[in-house]
Design an enzyme around this catalytic site. Sequence first.
Site, PDB file in Angstrom:
ATOM      1  CD  GLU A  77      -2.862  -1.360   2.243  1.00  0.00           C
ATOM      2  OE1 GLU A  77      -3.910  -1.988   2.076  1.00  0.00           O
ATOM      3  OE2 GLU A  77      -2.488  -0.937   3.352  1.00  0.00           O
ATOM      4  CG  HIS A  96      -3.258   1.828   6.419  1.00  0.00           C
ATOM      5  ND1 HIS A  96      -4.601   1.987   6.684  1.00  0.00           N
ATOM      6  CD2 HIS A  96      -3.143   0.667   5.733  1.00  0.00           C
ATOM      7  CE1 HIS A  96      -5.271   0.962   6.164  1.00  0.00           C
ATOM      8  NE2 HIS A  96      -4.401   0.144   5.598  1.00  0.00           N
ATOM      9  CG  HIS A  98      -6.098  -2.874   9.042  1.00  0.00           C
ATOM     10  ND1 HIS A  98      -6.202  -3.960   8.215  1.00  0.00           N
ATOM     11  CD2 HIS A  98      -5.607  -1.878   8.265  1.00  0.00           C
ATOM     12  CE1 HIS A  98      -5.783  -3.647   6.985  1.00  0.00           C
ATOM     13  NE2 HIS A  98      -5.406  -2.379   7.014  1.00  0.00           N
TER      14      HIS A  98
END
Length: 223
Positions: A77, A96, A98
């Site tokens: 990513e 980033h 989750h």
Amino acid sequence: MLESLKKDVLEIAKRAQRDGLCKHKSGNFSAKVDETGYIVVTPTGLDREAMSVRDMIVMNLDAEVIENESGLRPTSEVLMHIEIYKARPEVKAVAHTHSAYATAMAVLAKPIPAIVYEVANLGLTQGRIPVAPYGRPGTPALAENVIPSIREADCVLMEKHGAVAVDDRDIYEAFLKAAYIEELAELYHHALTANGGQEPASFAQDELQKWAYPSEITFPNSK
């Protein structure tokens, strides 16, 4: 190359796992050097607890690997990170994650409103954490889809995916914003549940912009 920055990115990546913002091999982190435009980014397919400084990867904004001492590939990513740095040149770090509550809101494509005043420090411009449209992980579409939302706010949900936070200071501050996204998402979930699914009251953007450090506080050298 960039050993100090590699250590910073590595430490934050490991802290994100310890704090529950990322589990297993999910999530990725990067930081940028303005002088060269190089970024340090976490690798793909490696548990963060097993990562070392030599596993951190140096790239440029043309997606070229400059240094990968241990032979690992950058996160799939990284294109999203690169496009964020291009769209907002002042940004110095991207986190980033989750995390569970934030990802639940992302699955629902539900923006998170400003239900507590602490969001005044999250770089919001419309009184909410917006949701970027879905893009398949590792594709240019993911990178492209997140840009309009990252121009709106420093904190963004990624539909059916997770969350991303940016900061113009360092990777630690980007991590803190990612942590606040999760905290706010959890508060929002609990407020909705306690209120029978009805939306809680939230702050308007103009109210958030009024915050200032108290002028009544004085210091010895300010007189």
